[in-house]
Design an enzyme around this catalytic site. Structure first.
Site, PDB file in Angstrom:
ATOM      1  N   ASN A 117      24.494 -42.222  -3.764  1.00  0.00           N
ATOM      2  CA  ASN A 117      25.657 -41.370  -3.996  1.00  0.00           C
ATOM      3  C   ASN A 117      25.442 -40.348  -5.107  1.00  0.00           C
ATOM      4  O   ASN A 117      26.119 -39.330  -5.146  1.00  0.00           O
ATOM      5  CB  ASN A 117      26.866 -42.255  -4.350  1.00  0.00           C
ATOM      6  CG  ASN A 117      28.035 -41.452  -4.866  1.00  0.00           C
ATOM      7  OD1 ASN A 117      28.717 -40.750  -4.128  1.00  0.00           O
ATOM      8  ND2 ASN A 117      28.282 -41.545  -6.178  1.00  0.00           N
ATOM      9  N   ALA A 174      20.894 -27.152   0.686  1.00  0.00           N
ATOM     10  CA  ALA A 174      19.549 -27.534   1.120  1.00  0.00           C
ATOM     11  C   ALA A 174      19.289 -29.012   0.877  1.00  0.00           C
ATOM     12  O   ALA A 174      18.722 -29.715   1.722  1.00  0.00           O
ATOM     13  CB  ALA A 174      18.511 -26.679   0.390  1.00  0.00           C
ATOM     14  N   ALA A 175      19.696 -29.494  -0.295  1.00  0.00           N
ATOM     15  CA  ALA A 175      19.492 -30.907  -0.613  1.00  0.00           C
ATOM     16  C   ALA A 175      20.300 -31.807   0.321  1.00  0.00           C
ATOM     17  O   ALA A 175      19.786 -32.799   0.844  1.00  0.00           O
ATOM     18  CB  ALA A 175      19.871 -31.174  -2.068  1.00  0.00           C
ATOM     19  N   LYS A 176      21.553 -31.461   0.533  1.00  0.00           N
ATOM     20  CA  LYS A 176      22.415 -32.295   1.366  1.00  0.00           C
ATOM     21  C   LYS A 176      22.000 -32.233   2.842  1.00  0.00           C
ATOM     22  O   LYS A 176      22.110 -33.224   3.563  1.00  0.00           O
ATOM     23  CB  LYS A 176      23.874 -31.868   1.188  1.00  0.00           C
ATOM     24  CG  LYS A 176      24.438 -32.178  -0.194  1.00  0.00           C
ATOM     25  CD  LYS A 176      24.401 -33.673  -0.501  1.00  0.00           C
ATOM     26  CE  LYS A 176      25.117 -34.016  -1.787  1.00  0.00           C
ATOM     27  NZ  LYS A 176      25.109 -35.471  -2.073  1.00  0.00           N
ATOM     28  N   GLY A 181      25.093 -43.306  -9.102  1.00  0.00           N
ATOM     29  CA  GLY A 181      26.211 -42.453  -9.489  1.00  0.00           C
ATOM     30  C   GLY A 181      27.536 -43.166  -9.324  1.00  0.00           C
ATOM     31  O   GLY A 181      28.518 -42.580  -8.875  1.00  0.00           O
ATOM     32  N   ARG A 184      31.956 -43.023 -11.725  1.00  0.00           N
ATOM     33  CA  ARG A 184      33.249 -42.345 -11.615  1.00  0.00           C
ATOM     34  C   ARG A 184      33.377 -41.666 -10.258  1.00  0.00           C
ATOM     35  O   ARG A 184      32.432 -41.617  -9.481  1.00  0.00           O
ATOM     36  CB  ARG A 184      33.430 -41.317 -12.736  1.00  0.00           C
ATOM     37  CG  ARG A 184      32.353 -40.272 -12.834  1.00  0.00           C
ATOM     38  CD  ARG A 184      32.361 -39.567 -14.190  1.00  0.00           C
ATOM     39  NE  ARG A 184      31.273 -38.595 -14.317  1.00  0.00           N
ATOM     40  CZ  ARG A 184      31.404 -37.300 -14.106  1.00  0.00           C
ATOM     41  NH1 ARG A 184      32.571 -36.809 -13.738  1.00  0.00           N
ATOM     42  NH2 ARG A 184      30.379 -36.487 -14.249  1.00  0.00           N
ATOM     43  N   ILE A 221      37.120 -33.579  -1.733  1.00  0.00           N
ATOM     44  CA  ILE A 221      37.747 -34.809  -2.187  1.00  0.00           C
ATOM     45  C   ILE A 221      38.306 -34.602  -3.591  1.00  0.00           C
ATOM     46  O   ILE A 221      37.715 -33.888  -4.413  1.00  0.00           O
ATOM     47  CB  ILE A 221      36.716 -35.970  -2.204  1.00  0.00           C
ATOM     48  CG1 ILE A 221      36.020 -36.095  -0.840  1.00  0.00           C
ATOM     49  CG2 ILE A 221      37.379 -37.270  -2.608  1.00  0.00           C
ATOM     50  CD1 ILE A 221      36.946 -36.415   0.321  1.00  0.00           C
ATOM     51  N   SER A 226      27.181 -34.194   2.513  1.00  0.00           N
ATOM     52  CA  SER A 226      28.350 -33.357   2.252  1.00  0.00           C
ATOM     53  C   SER A 226      28.615 -32.452   3.444  1.00  0.00           C
ATOM     54  O   SER A 226      27.694 -32.113   4.198  1.00  0.00           O
ATOM     55  CB  SER A 226      28.111 -32.489   1.005  1.00  0.00           C
ATOM     56  OG  SER A 226      29.113 -31.510   0.866  1.00  0.00           O
ATOM     57  N   TYR A 229      22.338 -26.823  -3.346  1.00  0.00           N
ATOM     58  CA  TYR A 229      23.114 -28.013  -2.989  1.00  0.00           C
ATOM     59  C   TYR A 229      23.113 -28.232  -1.473  1.00  0.00           C
ATOM     60  O   TYR A 229      22.904 -29.347  -0.990  1.00  0.00           O
ATOM     61  CB  TYR A 229      24.540 -27.855  -3.506  1.00  0.00           C
ATOM     62  CG  TYR A 229      25.425 -29.062  -3.319  1.00  0.00           C
ATOM     63  CD1 TYR A 229      25.347 -30.142  -4.190  1.00  0.00           C
ATOM     64  CD2 TYR A 229      26.371 -29.106  -2.294  1.00  0.00           C
ATOM     65  CE1 TYR A 229      26.178 -31.237  -4.037  1.00  0.00           C
ATOM     66  CE2 TYR A 229      27.204 -30.196  -2.127  1.00  0.00           C
ATOM     67  CZ  TYR A 229      27.109 -31.263  -3.006  1.00  0.00           C
ATOM     68  OH  TYR A 229      27.929 -32.365  -2.845  1.00  0.00           O
TER      69      TYR A 229
END
Length: 247
Positions: A90, A157-159, A12, A15, A188, A142, A155
């Site tokens: 990332n 759960a994944a992080k 990733g 950008r 950010i 995160s 999100y």
């Protein structure tokens, strides 16, 4: 800190936070492999910015959620460079929605990219790093993985899964000179946060003791430290870069 002669893969990396990480690692002397999925123009912008600054970079397309694409991509990278010294996991996506309305597809897409992708890419580089007895694996999680957030159960759960994965793999690979750590960004300034309304942005700032959103370069600095020899005795740890939002 010098990363001269090192080969770094940043998923990733085309950008936002990924681009800043690529630029920082290249500035320290690493040859950077910029991964992207669907935006070759953005990836080439990242590569060009690095080359214009005197660094070395190239773009490689693969989907981190697809084992066949990862296998082919890392074979290409190893054939060209002979090794991978640094991996920055990332790549990530969001498919937000309240739990009661969340579709299976929203859950699966986020878990496959944000968590399974970390597993697949880490597995792809670990054997080579073990043979060379040196490696740096840095996983971008995160603040949401630690604090949770309504509408982002998938999100979060994944992080959060990345946290347990990082600690487990750190224990497995430590004896081979490989460190595995994480960086947990807060809010950010990226394309995603620029789309937020002024009201929402001000609400978020009100939850941050420092009162401002972070910059992608703030995350890149933490990654650069963990990739360097200055962090040779640091493994299984997380650097929280969030202006004090979560402590």
């Amino acid at each position: 800190m010098s990363l001269s002669g090192k080969i770094a893969v940043v998923t990733g990396g085309s950008r936002g936070i990924g681009r800043a990480i690529c630029q920082r690692l290249a500035a320290l002397g690493a040859t950077v492999i910029v991964n992207y999925v669907s935006n070759p123009a953005a990836a080439e912008e990242t590569v060009t910015s690095i080359q214009n600054a005197g660094g070395n970079a190239e773009a490689v397309q693969f989907n981190v959620a697809t084992s066949e694409e990862i296998e082919a991509a890392f074979k290409k990278i190893l054939d060209a460079h002979g090794r991978v010294d640094i991996l920055v996991n990332n790549a990530g996506i969001t498919r937000d929605g309240l739990l009661m309305k969340m579709k299976d597809e929203q859950w699966d897409e986020v878990l496959n990219t944000n968590l399974k992708g970390v597993f697949l890419c880490t597995k792809a580089v670990s054997r080579g790093m073990m043979k060379q007895r040196w490696g740096r694996i840095i996983n971008i999680t995160s603040v949401i993985g630690f604090a949770g957030n309504a509408g982002q159960a998938n999100y979060a759960a994944a992080k959060a899964g990345i946290v347990g994965f990082t600690k487990s793999v750190a224990k497995e690979l430590a004896s081979r000179g490989i460190t595995v750590n994480g960086v947990a960004p807060g809010y950010i300034v990226t394309d995603m946060t620029r789309d937020l309304s002024e009201e929402v942005t001000n609400t978020i700032k009100g939850e941050i003791p420092m009162g401002v959103l972070g910059e992608a370069e703030d995350i890149a600095g933490a990654v650069a430290y963990l990739a360097s020899d200055d962090a040779r005795y640091v493994t299984g740890q997380f650097i929280h870069v969030n202006g004090g939002m979560f402590m």
